[in-house]
Scaffold this active site. Structure first.
Site, PDB file in Angstrom:
ATOM      1  N   GLY A 157       0.786  -1.242   0.000  1.00 22.30           N
ATOM      2  CA  GLY A 157       0.000   0.000   0.000  1.00 22.30           C
ATOM      3  C   GLY A 157       0.809   1.278   0.000  1.00 22.30           C
ATOM      4  O   GLY A 157       0.285   2.344  -0.295  1.00 22.30           O
ATOM      5  N   ASP A 189       0.853   2.794   4.800  1.00 22.67           N
ATOM      6  CA  ASP A 189      -0.157   3.588   4.111  1.00 22.67           C
ATOM      7  C   ASP A 189      -1.195   4.148   5.073  1.00 22.67           C
ATOM      8  O   ASP A 189      -1.499   5.331   5.064  1.00 22.67           O
ATOM      9  CB  ASP A 189      -0.824   2.772   2.977  1.00 22.67           C
ATOM     10  CG  ASP A 189      -1.347   1.412   3.437  1.00 22.67           C
ATOM     11  OD1 ASP A 189      -1.200   1.066   4.634  1.00 22.67           O
ATOM     12  OD2 ASP A 189      -1.900   0.673   2.597  1.00 22.67           O
ATOM     13  N   ASP A 244      -5.090   1.840  10.879  1.00 23.13           N
ATOM     14  CA  ASP A 244      -6.527   1.593  11.023  1.00 23.13           C
ATOM     15  C   ASP A 244      -6.780   1.003  12.414  1.00 23.13           C
ATOM     16  O   ASP A 244      -6.784   1.722  13.402  1.00 23.13           O
ATOM     17  CB  ASP A 244      -6.953   0.670   9.874  1.00 23.13           C
ATOM     18  CG  ASP A 244      -8.439   0.407   9.800  1.00 23.13           C
ATOM     19  OD1 ASP A 244      -9.225   1.259  10.231  1.00 23.13           O
ATOM     20  OD2 ASP A 244      -8.831  -0.673   9.299  1.00 23.13           O
ATOM     21  N   ARG A 293      -5.322   0.727  -6.643  1.00 21.83           N
ATOM     22  CA  ARG A 293      -4.072   1.293  -6.100  1.00 21.83           C
ATOM     23  C   ARG A 293      -3.546   2.413  -6.992  1.00 21.83           C
ATOM     24  O   ARG A 293      -2.809   3.278  -6.547  1.00 21.83           O
ATOM     25  CB  ARG A 293      -2.996   0.211  -5.988  1.00 21.83           C
ATOM     26  CG  ARG A 293      -3.278  -0.857  -4.942  1.00 21.83           C
ATOM     27  CD  ARG A 293      -2.021  -1.659  -4.668  1.00 21.83           C
ATOM     28  NE  ARG A 293      -2.274  -2.924  -4.006  1.00 21.83           N
ATOM     29  CZ  ARG A 293      -2.384  -3.076  -2.689  1.00 21.83           C
ATOM     30  NH1 ARG A 293      -2.291  -2.043  -1.889  1.00 21.83           N
ATOM     31  NH2 ARG A 293      -2.591  -4.275  -2.169  1.00 21.83           N
TER      32      ARG A 293
HETATM   33  P1  IMP Z   1      -4.612  -2.179  10.583  1.00 25.33           P
HETATM   34  O1  IMP Z   1      -3.754  -3.364  10.855  1.00 25.33           O
HETATM   35  O2  IMP Z   1      -6.063  -2.433  10.889  1.00 25.33           O
HETATM   36  O3  IMP Z   1      -4.104  -0.899  11.216  1.00 25.33           O
HETATM   37  O4  IMP Z   1      -4.665  -1.955   9.042  1.00 25.33           O
HETATM   38  C1  IMP Z   1      -3.599  -1.684   8.293  1.00 25.33           C
HETATM   39  C2  IMP Z   1      -3.809  -2.161   6.871  1.00 25.33           C
HETATM   40  O5  IMP Z   1      -5.188  -2.412   6.534  1.00 25.33           O
HETATM   41  C3  IMP Z   1      -3.367  -1.079   5.947  1.00 25.33           C
HETATM   42  O6  IMP Z   1      -1.967  -1.152   5.718  1.00 25.33           O
HETATM   43  C4  IMP Z   1      -4.201  -1.342   4.725  1.00 25.33           C
HETATM   44  O7  IMP Z   1      -3.574  -2.316   3.921  1.00 25.33           O
HETATM   45  C5  IMP Z   1      -5.487  -1.910   5.260  1.00 25.33           C
HETATM   46  N1  IMP Z   1      -6.543  -0.872   5.373  1.00 25.33           N
HETATM   47  C6  IMP Z   1      -7.075  -0.375   6.484  1.00 25.33           C
HETATM   48  N2  IMP Z   1      -8.016   0.549   6.212  1.00 25.33           N
HETATM   49  C7  IMP Z   1      -8.056   0.654   4.866  1.00 25.33           C
HETATM   50  C8  IMP Z   1      -8.833   1.460   3.939  1.00 25.33           C
HETATM   51  O8  IMP Z   1      -9.668   2.299   4.298  1.00 25.33           O
HETATM   52  N3  IMP Z   1      -8.586   1.235   2.630  1.00 25.33           N
HETATM   53  C9  IMP Z   1      -7.676   0.359   2.161  1.00 25.33           C
HETATM   54  N4  IMP Z   1      -6.928  -0.406   2.975  1.00 25.33           N
HETATM   55  C10 IMP Z   1      -7.119  -0.264   4.322  1.00 25.33           C
HETATM   56 MG    MG Z   2      -1.199  -2.199   3.857  1.00 24.22          MG
END
Ligand code: IMP
Ligand code: MG
Length: 214
Positions: free
Chosen positions: A62, A117, A120, A182
């Site tokens: 990402g 990227d 979340d 992307r």
């Molecule tokens: P986390 O582990 O939940 O913090 O998420 C991290 C990963 O989830 C990011 O590096 C993205 O690949 C994916 N992700 C989280 N939210 C989004 C979004 O709104 N769009 C696209 N990818 C997301």
């Molecule tokens: Mg990612």
């Protein structure tokens, strides 16, 4: 201290390019807003990292566009390496993390800038950060283009944040939905009907319930 900004309302002002109009509901962050903010972030990073051996560690896939635009503004000697991290959960909900590519460069005693990227739930960075810390860098700072604090479940934060965004699933500028989108030059919100076209569903509230970002 990282400067945190919210994107200004871009959607109604900036029409979605004709090529993407069937799929993308609105633009959340325009290419100009991205370019301007990333230039600012590079300035902050440059000031903090000056004078030390720097290794930029970027998470695949990402970060592809963000990384390229960020490091071209970093007028510092740096080394670049990548880590591959995939989550194999249901839909886009962060599930079990699998490392698909390990780091090759030695970061011991060096200053590490970890680039992702979007922050979340925090599950990804809460696994990656300790893994890198175990390699004994001199210090490590975390840099993300987007932060979605409403969805955080792990206690993790970033030192440099491009934009704080609301609880919407975004695509473009490196971010994907089911590996697509992307290549969009902006960060946008997909039309709700697009989510039905694959088995996956984004792990955020339905886009149609959301108000534009102020
Ligand atoms: P986390 O582990 O939940 O913090 O998420 C991290 C990963 O989830 C990011 O590096 C993205 O690949 C994916 N992700 C989280 N939210 C989004 C979004 O709104 N769009 C696209 N990818 C997301
Ligand atoms: Mg990612």
């Amino acid at each position: 201290m990282a400067k945190r900004v919210s994107p200004k309302l871009a959607g109604p002002l900036m029409p979605v390019p004709a090529r993407w109009r069937d799929e993308v509901e609105r633009i959340l962050i325009t290419d100009r807003q991205l370019a301007h903010r990333i230039y600012e972030m590079a300035g902050e990073i440059e000031r903090d990292f000056a004078g030390h051996e720097m290794v930029v560690v970027s998470l695949l896939n990402g970060t592809v566009m963000f990384l390229g635009d960020l490091i071209r503004h970093l007028c510092l000697p740096l080394r670049l390496d990548f880590m591959g991290v995939s989550s194999y959960g249901a839909g886009t909900e962060s599930g079990d993390l699998v490392f698909t590519k390990e780091l090759r460069l030695d970061v011991a005693g060096r200053d590490v800038l970890l680039v992702d990227d979007i922050l979340d739930t925090g599950k990804t960075l809460s696994r990656v950060i300790p893994k890198l810390q175990a390699l004994r860098p001199r210090r490590m700072k975390v840099c993300v283009l987007l932060d979605k604090p409403a969805r955080r479940v792990e206690k993790v934060s970033a030192d440099y944040v491009g934009f704080t965004i609301p609880d919407v699933f975004v695509v473009g500028y490196g971010l994907d939905y089911a590996e697509k989108y992307r290549n969009l030059p902006f960060v946008g919100v997909l039309k709700p009907e697009m989510y039905g076209k694959t088995a996956e569903k984004p792990a955020t509230r339905l886009v149609k319930k959301l108000k534009p970002v102020q």
